[in-house]
Design an enzyme around this catalytic site. Sequence first.
Site, PDB file in Angstrom:
ATOM      1  N   ILE A 173     -10.559   8.572   8.434  1.00 11.34           N
ATOM      2  CA  ILE A 173     -10.501   7.272   7.366  1.00 11.34           C
ATOM      3  C   ILE A 173     -12.047   6.100   8.010  1.00 11.34           C
ATOM      4  CG2 ILE A 173      -9.411   5.493   7.485  1.00 11.34           C
ATOM      5  CD1 ILE A 173      -6.791   6.847   7.305  1.00 11.34           C
ATOM      6  N   ASP A 233     -14.673   6.344  20.499  1.00  8.56           N
ATOM      7  CA  ASP A 233     -13.502   7.707  19.931  1.00  8.56           C
ATOM      8  C   ASP A 233     -14.547   8.307  21.597  1.00  8.56           C
ATOM      9  OD1 ASP A 233     -13.424   9.457  19.363  1.00  8.56           O
ATOM     10  OD2 ASP A 233     -13.155   9.153  16.783  1.00  8.56           O
ATOM     11  N   ALA A 245      -4.953  -1.185  10.103  1.00  6.67           N
ATOM     12  CA  ALA A 245      -4.324  -1.034   9.030  1.00  6.67           C
ATOM     13  C   ALA A 245      -4.165   0.907   9.365  1.00  6.67           C
ATOM     14  CB  ALA A 245      -5.010  -0.669   7.350  1.00  6.67           C
ATOM     15  N   ALA A 246      -4.056   1.175  10.009  1.00  8.68           N
ATOM     16  CA  ALA A 246      -3.958   2.565  10.844  1.00  8.68           C
ATOM     17  C   ALA A 246      -2.142   2.568  11.146  1.00  8.68           C
ATOM     18  CB  ALA A 246      -4.368   3.070  12.329  1.00  8.68           C
ATOM     19  N   GLU A 298       9.001  -1.270  10.312  1.00 11.89           N
ATOM     20  CA  GLU A 298       9.111  -1.572   9.508  1.00 11.89           C
ATOM     21  C   GLU A 298      10.374  -0.122   9.185  1.00 11.89           C
ATOM     22  OE1 GLU A 298       5.423   0.622   8.012  1.00 11.89           O
ATOM     23  OE2 GLU A 298       4.353  -0.276   9.683  1.00 11.89           O
ATOM     24  N   HIS A 316       2.634  -1.805   4.187  1.00 11.51           N
ATOM     25  CA  HIS A 316       2.263  -0.697   4.371  1.00 11.51           C
ATOM     26  C   HIS A 316       1.668  -0.557   3.122  1.00 11.51           C
ATOM     27  CE1 HIS A 316       2.212   2.874   6.828  1.00 11.51           C
ATOM     28  NE2 HIS A 316       1.812   3.022   6.809  1.00 11.51           N
ATOM     29  N   LEU A 317       0.122  -0.524   2.707  1.00 16.82           N
ATOM     30  CA  LEU A 317       0.242  -0.172   1.750  1.00 16.82           C
ATOM     31  C   LEU A 317      -1.020   0.819   1.323  1.00 16.82           C
ATOM     32  CD1 LEU A 317      -0.016  -3.495  -0.115  1.00 16.82           C
ATOM     33  CD2 LEU A 317       1.659  -2.354  -0.288  1.00 16.82           C
ATOM     34  N   GLY A 318      -1.887   1.281   2.297  1.00 19.77           N
ATOM     35  CA  GLY A 318      -2.508   2.147   3.068  1.00 19.77           C
ATOM     36  C   GLY A 318      -2.741   3.464   1.724  1.00 19.77           C
ATOM     37  N   ALA A 319      -1.823   4.044   1.738  1.00 19.79           N
ATOM     38  CA  ALA A 319      -1.577   4.820   0.590  1.00 19.79           C
ATOM     39  C   ALA A 319      -0.977   4.526  -0.641  1.00 19.79           C
ATOM     40  CB  ALA A 319      -1.024   5.883   1.293  1.00 19.79           C
TER      41      ALA A 319
END
Length: 551
Positions: A151, A170, A229-230, A260, A278-281
């Site tokens: 992502i 990273d 958004a992770a 949540e 939590h709309l990421g997916a």
Amino acid sequence: MTSVVLIAEELAPSAIDVLAYDYDVRQVDGTDRAALLAQVGQADALIVRSATQVDAEVLAAGETLRVVARAGVGLDNVDVRAATARGVLVVNAPTSNIVSAAEQAIALLLAVARHTATASATLKSGRWQRSRYVGVEVQGKTVGVVGLGRIGVLFAQRMAAFGTRLIAYDPYIQPARAAQLGVRLVGLDELLRESDFVSVHLPRTPETVGLIGEKELALVKPGVRIVNAARGGLVDEDALAAALRDGRVAGAGLDVFVTEPITESPLFGFDNVVVTPHLGASTAEAQDKAGLSVARSVKLALDGEFVPDAVNVQAGGVVDEDVRPMLGLAEKLGKVFTAVAGGVAATVTVEVRGEIASHDVGVLRLAATKGLFTAVVDERVTYVNAPQLALDRGVEVELVASDEPAEHQNLVSVRGALPDGRTVTVSGTLTVHGAREIAKLIEIDDFDLDLNADGVQLFFRYGDRPGVVGTIGTLLGEAGVNIAAMQVARREAGGDTLMTLTVDSSVDPELLSTVAAAIGADRGSMVDLRLNGTEPAVGRPSRPADPADRG
């Protein structure tokens, strides 16, 4: 009997269509604990999303469960350890929502940069306050990407199109890979000091929880805008609220939270914070991809095949297309080895030789291990629990691979030492007949063979002498056992001989012992190499095409 697939939450209709042709698809409300426990007992597969808790109790109730599939990425609601102990495969859809998640992060970043949500709410309430919502451009700014996984990479690639300068933190990625993406790797502190925007793209682990906390937020470039958004908790929410109050952080976009669902938070009181539940997916495309992905994985699992997206299988991951046809051969060789050996070996080596060895063939050791224990234990042996079965019995299974030319283009051998000092070797290969690849047994203990590795096979080792073939044929015939194929291998006349027979049905152990005694063999061995121990289905009508295969 048709396998039962129990769907505990909403699943894309296209995914249900893929499953409904081959299986008995049933549905239950996974949040209704009593109903779930009552129905999971008949299920071979259970498909959930995020609301259904698949814990040790559910797994114990699912006595026939072979696979649990999560139609999404995270597995917080599945007890993977308990599933592994029971030999239940756990799969998810690791790439189904990556585009949607990356786009959600970008949407939040832009919304924060331009005060989109607050300006919209103000205007809808009847106030035109244009001068109040002066934002900032993204072009020319430094964007810090925390985590360059799938992502994070998609997010970085899309942000590059805005004319931004990209830096990333990273510790698990090589600088050369980052350079290919047009990203400069830096330490976390440097990223926080330099970035105008920070976007977090990490999994939630003990190491990443609170990664950006009070100490880190004290280092940020004044006016930074932060997006998460992770996973909730990667950015400390209390510390972020304090940094927003102090003005060090100019805004934040949050799609995830420590707890949540959540409807109250100090962060909700800031006009410069954009929040989403939590709309990421939560896109039609991501849901469709997730459903289709787990539907395919469930089909593979119920068909006894290797599942690339299994999270609790050693040697998991994508299996090379050249290696995949060898999986069945390796498993069959493991079965034949145990049958010929008459017990469990102390040590086993899976040897792969030929062109195939230039690929990653680690999965062939797993397949052979599965075959080794199929007839040894009462429980169902799967790709999941096979390594643990070997470990529990002190059996070491090693892999040796060599791409040096062999007698055959590709050769797989399973050889091992028995506790009594005997050694056993079984070898096989794949041969092409028209459009089919056929698994062949080509050697057992230095006896050369040319035998299809299929059906029910019997093995007898004895001293060569006249009349043996007739004796075996008579005894099996009297018992109603039909011989489909027979081979006799010997090193010299009158010497040690190996007879292999393919028969049409299983043979009673007592009859096997009678035949062995009649021909002077130490014992007889039998192995069932039919698919899942049953005759293959014939005459099945063609199945409708997978929607994902269209266009």
